[in-house]
Every structure is written in structure tokens, then in C-alpha cells.
Scaffold this active site. Sequence first.
Site, PDB file in Angstrom:
ATOM      1  N   ASP A 233     -31.047 -26.715 -24.847  1.00 15.47           N
ATOM      2  CA  ASP A 233     -31.420 -25.284 -23.853  1.00 15.47           C
ATOM      3  C   ASP A 233     -30.016 -24.869 -25.111  1.00 15.47           C
ATOM      4  OD1 ASP A 233     -31.147 -22.526 -23.189  1.00 15.47           O
ATOM      5  OD2 ASP A 233     -32.001 -22.981 -21.382  1.00 15.47           O
TER       6      ASP A 233
HETATM    7  C1  BGC Z   1     -32.813 -19.761 -21.750  1.00 17.00           C
HETATM    8  C2  BGC Z   1     -34.249 -20.856 -22.822  1.00 17.00           C
HETATM    9  C3  BGC Z   1     -34.318 -19.710 -23.442  1.00 17.00           C
HETATM   10  C4  BGC Z   1     -33.407 -19.906 -25.015  1.00 17.00           C
HETATM   11  C5  BGC Z   1     -33.386 -19.540 -25.872  1.00 17.00           C
HETATM   12  C6  BGC Z   1     -30.888 -19.935 -23.003  1.00 17.00           C
HETATM   13  O1  BGC Z   1     -30.306 -18.724 -22.424  1.00 17.00           O
HETATM   14  O2  BGC Z   1     -31.638 -20.745 -20.901  1.00 17.00           O
HETATM   15  O3  BGC Z   1     -34.376 -20.566 -21.635  1.00 17.00           O
HETATM   16  O4  BGC Z   1     -35.844 -20.439 -24.674  1.00 17.00           O
HETATM   17  O5  BGC Z   1     -32.163 -18.943 -24.712  1.00 17.00           O
HETATM   18  O6  BGC Z   1     -33.206 -17.748 -25.893  1.00 17.00           O
END
Ligand code: BGC
Length: 747
Positions: A233
Amino acid sequence: MTDVFDVERVLAELTLEEKAALTSGSDFWHTDAVERLGVPKVMVTDGPHGLRKQATSADHLGLGESVPATCFPPAAALGSTWNPDLLRRVGVALGRETRGNDVAVLLGPGINMKRSPLCGRNFEYLAEDPLLAGDLGAALVTGVQSEGVGTSLKHFAVNNQESDRMRVSAEVDERTLREIYLPAFERVVKQAQPWTVMCSYNKINGTYASQNHWLLTEVLRDEWGFEGLVVSDWGAVYQRVPGLVAGMDLEMPSSGGRTDAEIVAAVQDGTLDPEVLDVAARRVLTLIARALPALADPGTIDHDAHHELAREAAAAGSVLLKNDGVLPLATDDARSAVVIGEFARTPRYQGAGSSQVHPTRLDDALTALRAATGTELPFAAGFSVAGVAGSQDADDDALLAEAVDAAKDAGTVLLFLGLPAPDESEGYDRTHLSLPANQLAVLRAVAEVNARVVVVLANGSAVTVEWQDHAAAVLECWLGGQAGGSAAADLLLGVRNPSGRLAETIPHRLEDTPAFGNFPGDNGVVRYGEGVLIGYRWYDTRKIDVAYPFGHGLSYTSFGYDDLAAEVTGAGADSAVRVAVTVTNTGERAGTEVVQVYVGDPEAAVLRPVRELKGFAAVELAAGASQRVEIELDGRDLSYWHPGLRRWVVGGGRTVIEVGASSRDIRATTEVAVTGEEIVLPLDAESSFAEWLAHPAGARVLTPLLPEGMAESEMGTMLSDAPLRSLIGFGMVDPGADGLEGLLARV
Ligand code: BGC
């Protein structure tokens, strides 16, 4: 677009530095390129219910602008469709927009369990049940990937809250992980092989997901057979090198070269096996190579068709909670209705954070209702949503008076209520389950002057409905995406027949919810004290009254269930049960019933939920039509995770098969006898007296050493849980010269 390159040839020619660089992003949204070897960078982007491709700015919180894309209903609504085929079609459309926008991977779907209705990101998750979330997630993945682009199954794993999400340690016993928090991921991996899995920010039992070897390698790859790549993530990497060893292949976003240098140094000083880096670099190259053919052929995007599909999905995901007969509105009733509530004019259609899509267009219910009825229906805002949630200010007093005035002479009041946007978002959790006081004041006041109030809800996770006696009907639309407004109109007017079913229980009170007291934890730790009893498993097993149960949803027609049959074949892990039931549309219009099969294992050696969803089927039936619905359950559906043996076990014995229209509306029940596996727990120095006697070889060795009748005596019962070593210590059992060790050796 570059030709597809040969992954192994490129890998063989890469320098150590290039390999390390490949395993992290080149910027916020792109992988790294190796231009000299013809490897381009590719873009990955959010997700999940539409494309959030940022053309210029970059952030992972949904703040910056992105290119227009179809905003399908978020997962809360998609989950309530209980319709894998529809989700596959939504997936295909998402895949087409991904590919058409030169993006290789759409970052979704999110399939974490809705552990508490307070989770700020529940709108992005499908269900409180792993089977439902797994089957729907697999359908989405299959659809997207059929277009030649990838998905990122997230957030792996046990990311069920936003509070302290980047550090908190989710403390969960293994059985609960295996039965509740992992199986949705397992189903999607096994059914659909997502190109990537995104590891979560949090720790699991003290170890960050991004460096959890057990999770990312032993379970995900060795047990489930995952073939793709694990991406972090955004910002979830804590220590890059241990992460790589654990199986975390691609760090996103770019660390500006800092962590690449750590990898290079570790290989050079011999602390990192270069083969580990090769494995990760190969996976990144494979991902890039896989996407190139589709990116070279972007295809066309039919935005009108996608809008229509978004409308179909929003309608299918709306749940008719209550209806005293006021819905669907007859033509005259529709023409004499008044529309009240700011959300009818200014829809709340998606949640805040990284999933926020810039829609290609936006339907509002007011315009849709006016167009469909050919009538300039009167409108009153009723309340403001701009202010602080729950406050009642002077502005609201005037709006309320205006609403009451409008409601007085109307045939029907269509009242659009919901959660103000700041109430639910990525990054923080909700603090309560109530609709704002200013909205409830309007409901009460309007209900005093008009008995036909239809409440239409917009919210991304459950709200309590203690106010529902003031409403003749309640339609839960969740967050409906860009076509949610027209979908709501379709349902109210009976153009479509509601078929959505709750994928999450609606409780009476926050205090009744399974994780209450344990959510969201404190001091960096959240304890999953409710164990396997989440969602309806909790309410049903503990016999707690709920406002609306899991699986509930009304239709404008009715359904009957007859001739339930269940037939067992095989034994132990190879057991299977074929369940069949005849479903009949007993009403006067076509409709879709969601047949739900629940299994109970009342004789299990561990506490099991009184019922668990093990199969479902959405069946479309014309008025008066019948269909024999067959659902197959396999050995795994009859198993529990044995904490001692650390594997799935079919306990067997009396097994209850229930078929129903919700977890609390069981229409037919039968019981079958399943032949369980013989469970023999290995004996060790800590094994109890009872465990020795339950073990075939243990009993043979021990019984001759016991005083006559001891096993059956009161003393024997009292000591049954005591380790055998204590009985030896008390002088009650004489193990002979070789002591306990000798007994164990003979076993
Ligand atoms: C989120 C993800 C997301 C990623 C990219 C993170 O903060 O938890 O779900 O895909 O950011 O935006």
C-alpha cells in the site's frame, strides 16, 4: 508502445542497481523503466469503483484532480447486489476504462471484512461475510483482467479500521484469521488470480503486513498458489530489505532511491541473497510485460453504455428495507409526490479518499424523478449538509418549516436522507451510527403532516434506524455512484424491482455490534476479541435482536421455497453436500430472489457460529415461475480451522442446512449426517490426562499404568485437564524408569 520483451533475457542483463530500482516505483503512480533494454514504465492507479487517474497532481488521498471516468457504485452497493455476474460486467467496463487510459493496473477491489460499522472505509468493502466478499471480489477481478489489464486485491490483510491504520497491530488468533479475515482473499486468488495483491499498512500480531513472511509467502503463495506480484500500500513499507525477503515485491510509491540503495547494499554485504531480488524483479518485469499488449491496443470506451451499467448496478445494490405497500409509486402517486432532502438535488454518491472518482456525468434523483414523471415535482431541501453534522442551526429551522409546508398537501413525501460526506472517509473512522439530528428533525416533522413518507438513504456503511416508524418505506441506496440518482428513481417508480440484499447487518445500537469495546483499540493494538463471531455470526449466535439482518431485502414481488433436499456424498475432507430447493415467484411481477444457504455445525469441538453462509444464488423469475436451485457445498464448506492441528477439519456429525431469504428469515431447514475425520492430536510433554486417553496409542500405553477405575472416577474427571506430568508428579501414575519421556517414546 514498446514490443513485449523477454522477461528472462532482460533479467539476465540487468545490473544489481537496475534490479533494485525495478522493485520500487519511479514516481507516485509508475513502475520503473529500463530504457536500454526496452522495458517501459507502466502506470497503476486507483480504483476500485472507477479510474482515478491523476494527469498532473499526485496523492493517495483523493485530493487532486483526475481524468473523468465512470463512477460505478462503491463496494457497499456492489456488495449488496449479491450478483457475481453483474460484478463481472462492471469489472469488464472498469477494465476497458483502465486500458483505454493507458493504465496497467486498477488498484482494487477492496475486500476486507466489515468488522465494525464504524470503519471509515466500509463503503470500499463488499461484505461482513468472507464467502460473499470473495465471490464478488473474484467476479470483479475476472472482469477487469479479461480486458488485459491487472487488479490489485487489497488490503492484505486484516485492515478493518482507519484509526492508526499505518501502525496498529491487529491481534487475531489463527482460527479467526483463517475462517474470517483471510478466506475472501483466498477465494479471489484461487478463482481469479489477481495480477497483484496489495499488502496493508497495519501489523498482524506484531508484524507489519509488508514484511510478514507467513502472510505474503507461506499462506499467499505456498498454500493458495498466488502467481502474481505483491505491491505495498502507498507508504506501507517499514523496512525494505526484510520486506523483500518476506515476499513484498514492489514498493509504492517511489522512495526516491533510498530503499533501492538499501537493497543494493544488502546484496553487496551478503545479508540479502541476490536470488531474492531476482524473484521480485522478475515479478515486476512479468507484470509490465503482461500489460503491454492491452496498452498497445487501448480500444474504445462507451461512456453511455457504462453509465447505463452504473445505473443498473446502483439499482441492483439498493436494498428495500421496509415497505408497507407505498412502493412502487403508482403513476398518479408519483405525480403528486414532493421531493425533500438536499441529497435528492446534491447526491452523495461515493466516499472520500483514494477511491474518489471524477465522474463523466452525475444523475440526481430530483431531475430523474421529474423527467420520469413528466412533472415538475415540488422540492424542498429540508436541511443543510454543509454545516457540522448533527447541528441544527437557524438555517435548518427555515428549511424544516419549508419542508413541512411542502409535505402537507403532497400525495407522498420522498425524503432523501444520508450521512454528510465528512462522516465517512478513508483515513479515519466514524464515531457513531446515527443520521444527523437536523435530518431526523425533518423526518419527524414531515411525518406528522403526511403518513406516506418514503425515506431514501445515502450512506456508505450502516446507520441505525430507530426513526423508521416515521417512514412508510425505507430504501437503502448506499452510495450509488454517478447514476445513483436515476437508479433510485427507477426503484421508487417500479421501473426496476428491488433485488439488493444486505451484505452487512443493520444493528439497533452501536453497543450491540461485535467489536464494541475492542474497536479500534488503543496504544497501537486492536484486539479481535469477538473471534469468529463477526457480523450475523455474532448477532445470530448470541441471539441479539437487530434492526435488519444480513441477507435481508424486500422486493415488489414475493417468493416461496419448497422441497428442500440435501444429499451427502463422500466422507471427511472429501465430504460434499448437494443442496436443492424450489423457488417460486408467488407475486405478480418479475423479480430476483437471492437464495441463501447457511450451514450449522452444532456438534463441533470448538465454538462455531450458529449459521454461516456457504452458498447463494441470485435467481430471476417471471411472475408465477419456479426454478429448482442447486448449490454444491464441498468439504471446506463443512470445515473449521483446527487450532491444534493448524489445518481445516471436517468435524462431521449432525450438520444443519438452512435455506432462507436472510440469516433471520430461514424458509426451510434440514439436517444431514456428515462423516467427520478422525482427529488425533499429537501427544507431547504438556498433553493432558484426557488427551492421552483420547489418543489411540496414548490410551494403550497409559491405561495399564492407571489405578483400577481411575479414568472413570470423580478424581479422573477433575484431573482430566491436568497435564499427565502433574499426575506423575502427584504420584498418581507411575511411568516407570524412563519417566514421561519413556511413555512418549512408546507412543
Ligand atoms: C490506500 C490504497 C490506495 C493507495 C493509492 C492508500 O492510501 O490505502 O487503497 O490504493 O493509497 O492511492
